[in-house]
Design a protein around this motif. Structure first.
Motif, PDB file in Angstrom:
ATOM      1  N   TYR A   1      68.617  70.807  71.317  1.00 27.34           N
ATOM      2  CA  TYR A   1      69.008  69.602  70.578  1.00 27.34           C
ATOM      3  C   TYR A   1      68.624  69.725  69.113  1.00 27.34           C
ATOM      4  CZ  TYR A   1      68.774  64.915  68.623  1.00 27.34           C
ATOM      5  OH  TYR A   1      68.909  63.827  67.795  1.00 27.34           O
ATOM      6  N   VAL A   2      67.406  70.145  68.831  1.00 24.57           N
ATOM      7  CA  VAL A   2      66.947  70.261  67.452  1.00 24.57           C
ATOM      8  C   VAL A   2      67.823  71.242  66.680  1.00 24.57           C
ATOM      9  CG1 VAL A   2      65.047  71.041  65.981  1.00 24.57           C
ATOM     10  CG2 VAL A   2      64.573  69.621  67.988  1.00 24.57           C
ATOM     11  N   ARG A   3      68.162  72.370  67.308  1.00 25.11           N
ATOM     12  CA  ARG A   3      69.008  73.354  66.633  1.00 25.11           C
ATOM     13  C   ARG A   3      70.398  72.786  66.355  1.00 25.11           C
ATOM     14  NH1 ARG A   3      72.896  76.132  68.525  1.00 25.11           N
ATOM     15  NH2 ARG A   3      72.275  75.785  70.689  1.00 25.11           N
ATOM     16  N   GLU A   4      70.997  72.153  67.367  1.00 25.07           N
ATOM     17  CA  GLU A   4      72.373  71.681  67.214  1.00 25.07           C
ATOM     18  C   GLU A   4      72.476  70.497  66.266  1.00 25.07           C
ATOM     19  OE1 GLU A   4      76.172  70.598  70.121  1.00 25.07           O
ATOM     20  OE2 GLU A   4      74.342  71.486  70.956  1.00 25.07           O
ATOM     21  N   ILE A   5      71.541  69.562  66.358  1.00 19.96           N
ATOM     22  CA  ILE A   5      71.602  68.405  65.464  1.00 19.96           C
ATOM     23  C   ILE A   5      71.276  68.821  64.030  1.00 19.96           C
ATOM     24  CG2 ILE A   5      69.212  67.581  65.647  1.00 19.96           C
ATOM     25  CD1 ILE A   5      72.347  65.358  65.782  1.00 19.96           C
ATOM     26  N   SER A   6      70.418  69.837  63.869  1.00 16.61           N
ATOM     27  CA  SER A   6      70.125  70.347  62.524  1.00 16.61           C
ATOM     28  C   SER A   6      71.369  70.956  61.895  1.00 16.61           C
ATOM     29  CB  SER A   6      69.000  71.387  62.581  1.00 16.61           C
ATOM     30  OG  SER A   6      67.786  70.816  63.014  1.00 16.61           O
ATOM     31  N   GLU A   7      72.134  71.685  62.685  1.00 16.33           N
ATOM     32  CA  GLU A   7      73.386  72.250  62.190  1.00 16.33           C
ATOM     33  C   GLU A   7      74.367  71.145  61.808  1.00 16.33           C
ATOM     34  OE1 GLU A   7      74.687  74.757  65.351  1.00 16.33           O
ATOM     35  OE2 GLU A   7      73.237  76.363  64.903  1.00 16.33           O
ATOM     36  N   GLU A   8      74.393  70.080  62.615  1.00 10.97           N
ATOM     37  CA  GLU A   8      75.262  68.945  62.305  1.00 10.97           C
ATOM     38  C   GLU A   8      74.853  68.292  60.990  1.00 10.97           C
ATOM     39  OE1 GLU A   8      76.774  66.151  65.487  1.00 10.97           O
ATOM     40  OE2 GLU A   8      75.305  64.837  64.513  1.00 10.97           O
ATOM     41  N   PHE A   9      73.554  68.084  60.814  1.00 12.46           N
ATOM     42  CA  PHE A   9      73.049  67.503  59.567  1.00 12.46           C
ATOM     43  C   PHE A   9      73.460  68.345  58.368  1.00 12.46           C
ATOM     44  CE2 PHE A   9      69.296  65.529  62.035  1.00 12.46           C
ATOM     45  CZ  PHE A   9      69.953  64.312  62.145  1.00 12.46           C
ATOM     46  N   GLN A  10      73.284  69.638  58.463  1.00 14.03           N
ATOM     47  CA  GLN A  10      73.577  70.507  57.324  1.00 14.03           C
ATOM     48  C   GLN A  10      75.075  70.551  57.022  1.00 14.03           C
ATOM     49  OE1 GLN A  10      70.782  74.131  56.976  1.00 14.03           O
ATOM     50  NE2 GLN A  10      70.612  73.596  59.142  1.00 14.03           N
ATOM     51  N   LYS A  11      75.894  70.458  58.060  1.00 13.28           N
ATOM     52  CA  LYS A  11      77.343  70.424  57.844  1.00 13.28           C
ATOM     53  C   LYS A  11      77.741  69.173  57.069  1.00 13.28           C
ATOM     54  CE  LYS A  11      80.044  69.196  61.230  1.00 13.28           C
ATOM     55  NZ  LYS A  11      80.821  69.180  62.504  1.00 13.28           N
ATOM     56  N   PHE A  12      77.227  68.026  57.481  1.00 15.32           N
ATOM     57  CA  PHE A  12      77.579  66.772  56.809  1.00 15.32           C
ATOM     58  C   PHE A  12      76.947  66.690  55.411  1.00 15.32           C
ATOM     59  CE2 PHE A  12      77.941  64.880  61.299  1.00 15.32           C
ATOM     60  CZ  PHE A  12      79.259  65.285  61.385  1.00 15.32           C
ATOM     61  N   HIS A  13      75.787  67.291  55.255  1.00 16.24           N
ATOM     62  CA  HIS A  13      75.156  67.343  53.942  1.00 16.24           C
ATOM     63  C   HIS A  13      76.029  68.122  52.964  1.00 16.24           C
ATOM     64  CE1 HIS A  13      72.242  69.331  51.062  1.00 16.24           C
ATOM     65  NE2 HIS A  13      71.995  68.056  50.841  1.00 16.24           N
ATOM     66  N   LYS A  14      76.587  69.223  53.427  1.00 15.73           N
ATOM     67  CA  LYS A  14      77.460  70.026  52.562  1.00 15.73           C
ATOM     68  C   LYS A  14      78.712  69.251  52.171  1.00 15.73           C
ATOM     69  CE  LYS A  14      79.714  74.525  52.077  1.00 15.73           C
ATOM     70  NZ  LYS A  14      80.923  73.946  51.451  1.00 15.73           N
ATOM     71  N   VAL A  15      79.287  68.518  53.117  1.00 11.40           N
ATOM     72  CA  VAL A  15      80.461  67.712  52.807  1.00 11.40           C
ATOM     73  C   VAL A  15      80.114  66.668  51.748  1.00 11.40           C
ATOM     74  CG1 VAL A  15      82.117  66.043  53.730  1.00 11.40           C
ATOM     75  CG2 VAL A  15      81.500  68.059  55.081  1.00 11.40           C
ATOM     76  N   PHE A  16      78.973  66.027  51.923  1.00 13.00           N
ATOM     77  CA  PHE A  16      78.527  65.021  50.953  1.00 13.00           C
ATOM     78  C   PHE A  16      78.354  65.635  49.571  1.00 13.00           C
ATOM     79  CE2 PHE A  16      75.165  62.804  48.661  1.00 13.00           C
ATOM     80  CZ  PHE A  16      75.559  61.478  48.758  1.00 13.00           C
ATOM     81  N   CYS A  17      77.670  66.764  49.492  1.00 11.60           N
ATOM     82  CA  CYS A  17      77.417  67.415  48.199  1.00 11.60           C
ATOM     83  C   CYS A  17      78.718  67.847  47.530  1.00 11.60           C
ATOM     84  CB  CYS A  17      76.502  68.621  48.394  1.00 11.60           C
ATOM     85  SG  CYS A  17      74.820  68.206  48.904  1.00 11.60           S
ATOM     86  N   ASP A  18      79.635  68.397  48.316  1.00 11.11           N
ATOM     87  CA  ASP A  18      80.905  68.853  47.757  1.00 11.11           C
ATOM     88  C   ASP A  18      81.709  67.688  47.193  1.00 11.11           C
ATOM     89  OD1 ASP A  18      80.265  71.436  48.442  1.00 11.11           O
ATOM     90  OD2 ASP A  18      81.527  71.491  50.243  1.00 11.11           O
TER      91      ASP A  18
END
Length: 279
Positions: A226-243
């Motif tokens: 869970y920690v690995r998968e949700i962390s990947e989800e967070f980073q994906k959405f963070h990148k979208v936000f930054c872009d």
């Protein structure tokens, strides 16, 4: 001293904006929805009362004041589209993670129990010996992360408009409790004689985005997967936000908060609110 409630799954401060991936956690093989509701209601008095009213809570007036607090939030049945619960969640998160101090209570100054409150979703400060750092929060209490990102970026771009900011500062100044220990310092910071360059150098925007998470829905405990998968989800959405955000003149702290689901959480919040309204 009470322990922290929120689980900070990931914190990346080497990026702009930085990223806080926050979760309510699990208990007895369930997402801690009910515990989150109870925790948020612990912050209701501080969230909804003025500084003076909060400091003057006593055993004799606490029930009446709590009734006032919950009645001030809203009485409308159209609660699903209202943002007060998101503002309360942001309040709790930045209080816990950055030890911010609330400067004003927006809820206290609502025109009526069913009227939405406009402007910044939180007005807090962080106090040091040398500076008074202003925290002007934005929340999108949504179930869809794409819509949350798009809508909050529209508002962020508006919030650095000089005319908008000056008008908001007037509204904030009018709501500062004179008995609040930092009242004079904040009024000076927000005064129209103070250059916005000086204000913005001591200002940051905490942004809270909630969403229904397909990853969270798959798990019932904080396992490594869970920690690995949700962390990947967070980073994906963070990148979208930054872009989508691009260059921005103020410091932003991005908080992503997955839900399972918003509909269930808001029903629990509403049920608790109605109970407290009948105290």
């Amino acid at each position: 001293m009470r322990p922290s409630f929120f689980n900070i799954i990931i914190h990346k401060d080497d990026t702009f904006p930085d990223l806080h991936g926050v979760c309510a956690g699990f208990e007895s093989r369930q997402w801690r929805k009910d515990q989150l509701v109870d925790y948020l209601f612990e912050y209701l008095p501080e969230f909804a009362l003025t500084y003076s009213e909060f400091k003057n809570l006593t055993g004799e007036n606490v029930v009446a004041k709590m009734r006032q607090v919950v009645m001030s939030i809203y009485q409308s049945e159209k609660f699903k589209n209202r943002g007060e619960f998101g503002e309360l969640l942001l309040h709790a998160i930045i209080r816990e993670t950055y030890k911010t101090i609330p400067a004003i209570s927006k809820i206290y100054y609502k025109d009526g129990p069913n009227e939405p409150v406009k402007g910044f979703d939180a007005v807090h400060v962080v106090v040091t010996d040398d500076t008074l750092e202003l925290w002007l929060g934005e929340v999108k209490f949504y179930n869809n992360i794409s819509q949350a990102i798009s809508h909050v970026i529209e508002e962020l771009n508006q919030h650095v408009n000089v005319t908008y900011v000056r008008n908001e500062f007037i509204a904030i100044t009018n709501k500062i409790d004179d008995k609040w220990p930092h009242a004079d310092r904040l009024k000076t910071l927000l005064h129209h004689h103070t250059s916005l360059d000086d204000v913005f150098s001591n200002t940051c925007i905490p942004v809270l985005l909630t969403y229904d998470s397909t990853t969270l829905a798959k798990y019932d405990n904080k396992c490594d997967e869970y920690v690995r998968e949700i962390s990947e989800e967070f980073q994906k959405f963070h990148k979208v936000f930054c872009d989508k955000l691009g260059e921005f003149p103020l410091t932003i702290h991005l908080f992503l908060f997955p839900l399972n689901t918003k509909a269930e959480l808001i029903n629990s919040l509403e049920s608790k609110l109605k109970i407290w309204q009948n105290l």
